[in-house]
Each structure stands twice: as C-alpha cells, then as structure tokens.
Design a protein around this motif. Structure first.
Motif, PDB file in Angstrom:
ATOM      1  N   THR A  85      -9.107   0.352  -3.916  1.00 15.04           N
ATOM      2  CA  THR A  85      -8.573   1.628  -4.388  1.00 15.04           C
ATOM      3  C   THR A  85      -8.922   2.710  -3.380  1.00 15.04           C
ATOM      4  O   THR A  85     -10.027   2.726  -2.833  1.00 15.04           O
ATOM      5  N   GLU A  86      -7.976   3.589  -3.128  1.00 14.86           N
ATOM      6  CA  GLU A  86      -8.202   4.677  -2.181  1.00 14.86           C
ATOM      7  C   GLU A  86      -9.493   5.416  -2.534  1.00 14.86           C
ATOM      8  O   GLU A  86      -9.713   5.812  -3.675  1.00 14.86           O
ATOM      9  N   TYR A 114       0.838  -1.201   0.000  1.00 14.88           N
ATOM     10  CA  TYR A 114       0.000   0.000   0.000  1.00 14.88           C
ATOM     11  C   TYR A 114       0.875   1.254   0.000  1.00 14.88           C
ATOM     12  O   TYR A 114       2.093   1.187   0.184  1.00 14.88           O
ATOM     13  N   ASN A 115       0.222   2.416  -0.210  1.00 16.67           N
ATOM     14  CA  ASN A 115       0.918   3.704  -0.329  1.00 16.67           C
ATOM     15  C   ASN A 115       2.014   3.638  -1.392  1.00 16.67           C
ATOM     16  O   ASN A 115       3.167   4.016  -1.163  1.00 16.67           O
ATOM     17  N   ALA A 156       3.075   4.872  -5.208  1.00 17.50           N
ATOM     18  CA  ALA A 156       2.718   5.934  -6.141  1.00 17.50           C
ATOM     19  C   ALA A 156       2.156   5.382  -7.447  1.00 17.50           C
ATOM     20  O   ALA A 156       1.283   5.995  -8.063  1.00 17.50           O
ATOM     21  N   CYS A 165      -4.490   0.345  -3.937  1.00 15.67           N
ATOM     22  CA  CYS A 165      -4.081   1.139  -5.095  1.00 15.67           C
ATOM     23  C   CYS A 165      -4.416   2.614  -4.909  1.00 15.67           C
ATOM     24  O   CYS A 165      -5.382   2.966  -4.231  1.00 15.67           O
ATOM     25  N   SER A 166      -3.611   3.467  -5.540  1.00 11.25           N
ATOM     26  CA  SER A 166      -3.954   4.884  -5.636  1.00 11.25           C
ATOM     27  C   SER A 166      -4.844   5.079  -6.861  1.00 11.25           C
ATOM     28  O   SER A 166      -4.812   4.268  -7.803  1.00 11.25           O
TER      29      SER A 166
END
Length: 606
Positions: free
Chosen positions: A587-588, A537-538, A540, A561-562
């Motif tokens: 996903t965020e 996680y986190n 880019a 995911c971002s």
C-alpha cells in the motif's frame, strides 16, 4: 542416342513439366496514376485495387501478389473478397506496399468550394444524403461544435418516465438554431447514448429526445439510475460554433460550417470527411470460407458510420439497441470485417480516422490475426474478435445450436491501440466476445475513455463455446478516462482454461459514475481463470475486483494499492472461492513501496 543421353533428356523434360504444373506467383501492380485499361505490370499498373482483384482467377490454385504503389486509393464502397473467388486452400493472396511506399486505402472525400463568411467561419455545400458526422483536416479530427466546449452539463431532474426527457437549469446552454440537427450525448456508467432531439421547451426548461435515452430492454438504463444528476452535452449546431477547428452541419441549408484561424483558408487544406461505409469486406460462408489473404504495410483510413435515426443507445462495448423496433442487439460496424475466413492476416498496417470500429475478425473465423499494427483515432472499438450472443440458428441462439461456429485460434499481437472510442465512449481497445483459443499478446493499449481489453460475453457461468483464451504480456494504461465500471482488463463468463498473465496495468482513473473502476474487473460468471504474474499500480480503486464470480486462482501478482483500498474487492463473490497464492501486496506509504515498484516496472519493461 546413348542411354545416358536419354536419361538426361527425360530428367530435363520432367523438371520442365513440373515447373509448368507447379503454381507460381502471379504479380499485379496498382498505382493511383495507373490505368485500369493497362495490363497490371510494374511498368503499366492498374489504377484501382478492384481491377487487380478482378484480374485474379476465381478459386484457381496459385500465389497472387497485388503490389500497391505510394499514394491514396479512394473508395466509394468497400472492397469485397468473397467465397466464390477466394476460398481455394491452395491459393494465397497478398496485398502489400511496394518497398518504401505507404499506400492508403481511403473511404474519404475532400471538401472543396468553400465560401468565407465572417468571424473565421467558412461554409461548403454537401448534399443531405452525404451529410457528415466527422471531419478531418490533415488527418486531425476536428471537434463537432459542442456545448460546453469542455466538461459537461448536469441533468437537473429526470422527467416522469425517466427515459425520454429531463429538466435543465435556466440559461444552461445557448438556444440552438436548428434543433432537428442537434445531438444529445448522454453518459451512463459504462456507455453513452447519442440521440436526436424532439423538443426543447425553454419555458419549462425541459429537453425531450426522439426516443428512449438509454437501452430500452434494460431498466437500469433509466436516466437517473446511476447518478442523480448525470452528465451530458449537446453537439452540432451553429450556436455552439465558437472555437477554431470546430464544425457543424445544417441539414436545412445542406451546408457544412467550419471555424478556422483567421490566417487559414480551407481550400489550401486537406479537409476530408468519410463517405464509404466500410473499406474491406471479407465474406466467406460456413461451407466455403475465404482463405489465405494477407495485407502488409497498408493504411486504412476514413470509414463512415451514421447512427440510426432513432439514436445510438449503447449497452456495452459498442453493442446497442436496435431501433426503432426492439430486437437483438446491434453492433457499431468495423471498417474492415472478416466473416467465415481462415488464415487472414494483417501485418504492419495502420487503422486511422475511422467512424465506426476498426477491424472485426468475426463469425467462424479461424487462425486469423493482426500483428505489429497501429489503431488510432477510431470512433468505436479498435479491434474486435468473435461475436455476441444474439445470432439465431434454427430458432436457438447460435452458441447453443452450433457452438462450432465460434471464432477459434485468432490472435492480436504486438499492436498499438490508442484513442479509440472517440465517438462512442463505451468502446474498448480490444474486444473479444464469444471466442476460443484467442491470443491477445504484447500489445500497447492506452488513452481510452473506457476499458482496455474486454473478453467474454455471458453474464453467468452458463457453458458456452468460450475456452482457453489468453491475455498475455500487454501494457495497458491511462484508461477509464470518461466512464466507469471497467478496467485495464474486463472479463466475464465461463471460459475454461483461460489466462490473464504477465500484464502491466497502471494509471486507471477514478470512476466518474457509481461503480468503481479497477486494474482488472472479473465480472459475472468468471470461472476457472488463472490470474498470474501481473503488475498493477496507480489504480484509483482496488487493483482487482470480482463481481458474482466463482472459483478462480490469483497467483504471484504484484498489487500496489492506494490507501483505503484493498488489493481485491469482492462484490457478491465468496472470498474463499478466490484462491490466492504468493501475491505481493503493498500500500502506498509502505516502506518498500517505491523501491519495489520501480524494480518491477523496469522488469516488466524488458
């Protein structure tokens, strides 16, 4: 004499004889205040470790312990443990700290004789043959004077050959006082070059290096291949010396210059620079490997490595061009290197303030390992296991001709690896090249300019000795801080039976170059690998990326995911070749994203 008395006598005699024949434990003691003319006992210790090693009989069975008292043991050259003395399988040698002690094996030299100039600058004489490339004050690495102090300059335009020179903006940096000492630090996507300057033309605003910037053998290292205006900075000149704890070396005057706060005097500080090129060499042979050596509770500190005269031009993971002539790739050496060794162990040790790489478990090593140890402030790779592909045997690459030479059954467990690659930014925390059955388990790896763990060394699915390598339960975060095209774990090549499992990877910064960075980057040739139960996680970009990979299994992972980034990126990889089973993808912004992530973080922390 009665029968029972006779039997009792012979029983006692047999016990006595057995005690005489059984190899016992022979102990030697070493202390900085000792004397090599002493007998090496606890009351009369030797002064040097070398003397204790010499006191051990060559290849005789027995257990030997060298006890190191508190203090620092200075070296001018590495300690050598060779096959002609330490290859008996019935012998064991342990070098260990006395209980409660913190012994240091140091390749450093303290600088004295400082003279004060102005503006807080001091100077000291150091002969050219010992010219330093690193400086430390009380174990803190000082910054080699650079411009700019923070951030980077940008190439305006590459020269016509795209290799040796480029143009810069007018007034972009101060005019150096001694151009022959200035080092250009140039950024490629996943590696850097450190190279001297031939000329700076301030009329044309053109800078020319002493040789090719970037590896000569690979065309994609052209100056402007990845970025039109790539990053660079300049290092080591008095004109750049403008901040406290910066320093530089002037070869014309043979003087080191150091800028300090106005209230500090370097004579009252422990100002050190490395002089010994390496600290420990364990050199066995294929026919006679070194066996059964352990290091316990020892700090290894200050080891020198100077770049070649025509520059260090990195290719990947501290492998670099051979210079001046083109040839096989060379490697930034390690302070401690084992070659053709078996059952060599490092337990509860510290590897710190090293100019090259830290520890290298190299060619032909079997069942060697490092446990519960700290690696910090290291110029190159933290830990290296195995070797690359360039060594030749009978005119053929070794991995084709003698694949049994592969490093096998080695391990890295429960170590902390941080702040590696401080000179050579393309370094990795733990590098495993051609290896078999390596176990990289439960390590904490963070604060790196590039990749956390790299495993494999063939950019295709060609069969090699690599097999059954396991990367399990590592916590990897805050990496890819300067370069790109890597990840928490970077893997490549055919490694049957290998596994990437139970790893906790987060906070991988956005790439600075053209290619993206990921939680895991499975590069060319990655085949038949299990990727399972990893928390990522986190990131880019995408948590997972495959590039020219073939069939692999991705199972029961937790991929966060971002926005705008898929859980898996497929670069020149057939998506259907990657089997995906029961992976959790969020996903965020998804409703349960934060709650599930927090629960998983707590679970992986246990």
């Amino acid at each position: 004499m009665t029968t029972s008395s006779v039997n009792g006598f012979f029983l006692i005699l047999n016990i006595f004889l057995l005690s005489c024949l059984s190899p016992g434990e022979t102990e030697f003691y070493v202390a900085p205040a000792g004397n090599d003319a002493n007998s090496g006992t606890a009351k009369k210790p030797f002064q040097t470790i070398q003397k204790a090693l010499e006191a051990i009989p060559s290849n005789e069975p027995g257990n030997y312990v060298i006890h190191l008292a508190d203090g620092t043991y200075f070296l001018e050259k590495p300690l050598l443990m060779a096959a002609d003395k330490f290859s008996n399988s019935e012998s064991k040698l342990v070098l260990k700290a006395v209980e409660g002690a913190s012994p240091v094996i140091s390749g450093g030299n303290r600088i004295k004789g400082w003279q004060k100039l102005n503006d807080g600058i001091w100077e000291a004489k150091i002969q050219k043959e010992r010219s330093p490339t690193e400086l430390f004050i009380d174990e803190r690495r000082c910054t080699r004077a650079r411009f700019p102090n923070e951030g980077f300059l940008r190439v305006k335009k590459a020269g016509d050959d795209h290799r040796t020179n480029f143009f810069f903006e007018e007034g972009e940096f101060p005019v150096p006082t001694n151009i022959s000492d200035v080092e250009l630090v140039f950024f490629h996507d996943w590696s850097i070059s450190r190279i001297g300057l031939k000329e700076i033309d301030f009329q044309k605003h053109q800078l020319t290096a002493v040789d090719s910037i970037g590896a000569k053998s690979l065309s994609f290292f052209n100056i402007d291949n990845w970025e039109e205006h790539p990053r660079y900075f300049l290092e080591n000149d008095k004109a750049f010396l403008d901040m406290d704890f910066e320093w530089c070396y002037d070869s014309n005057t043979e003087k080191i210059l150091l800028k300090l706060p106005v209230d500090q005097n370097p004579e009252e500080l422990n100002v050190m620079f490395p002089v010994s090129e390496g600290l420990v060499l364990i050199n066995g042979t294929k026919d006679q490997p070194v066996k059964n050596i352990a290091f316990e509770g020892i700090k290894f500190q200050y080891s020198a490595w100077k770049i070649p005269s025509q520059g260090y031009c990195g290719i990947q993971a501290c492998h670099h061009d051979s210079r001046p002539e083109s040839g096989p790739w060379e490697v930034v050496p390690a302070a401690i290197k084992a070659e053709w060794a078996e059952d060599v162990l490092f337990n509860n040790c510290t590897f710190q303030n090293l100019g090259g790489s830290g520890l290298w478990i190299s060619t032909g090593c079997k069942n060697c390992g490092v446990n519960n140890s700290l690696f910090t402030d290291i110029g190159g790779n933290g830990i290296m296991v195995g070797e690359g592909q360039d060594r030749m045997v009978g005119g053929e690459p070794w991995w084709k001709e003698t694949p049994g030479d592969v490093a096998t059954g080695n391990s890295v467990k429960n170590c902390t690896v941080m702040q590696c690659g401080v000179r050579f930014f393309g370094a990795v925390g733990i590098w495993c090249g051609f290896t078999a059955e390596v176990n990289v388990k439960s390590n904490h790896i963070y604060d790196l300019p590039y990749t956390g763990i790299s495993i494999g060394w063939m950019w295709s699915p060609v069969p090699t000795p690599c097999r059954a390598n396991v990367v399990d339960g590592n916590h990897i975060h805050n990496i890819m801080n300067l370069l790109s095209d890597g990840g928490g774990i970077y893997m490549l090549g055919l490694q049957p039976g290998s596994k990437l499992v139970n790893n906790h990877i987060h906070d991988v910064r956005i790439n600075a170059g053209r290619a993206e960075s990921n939680g895991m980057f499975l590069d060319e040739g990655t085949t038949d690998v299990l990727v399972a139960n990893n928390l990522i996680y986190n990131i880019a970009k995408s948590p997972l990326r495959f590039h020219r990979a073939t069939t692999n299994l991705v199972k029961e992972n937790y991929l966060f995911c971002s926005p705008g980034n898929p859980p898996i990126r497929y670069n020149r990889t057939n998506e259907e070749d990657i089997q995906k089973v029961n992976n959790l993808v969020l996903t965020e912004g998804d409703e349960s994203y934060r709650q599930q992530l927090e629960e998983l973080i707590e679970r992986f922390a246990d």
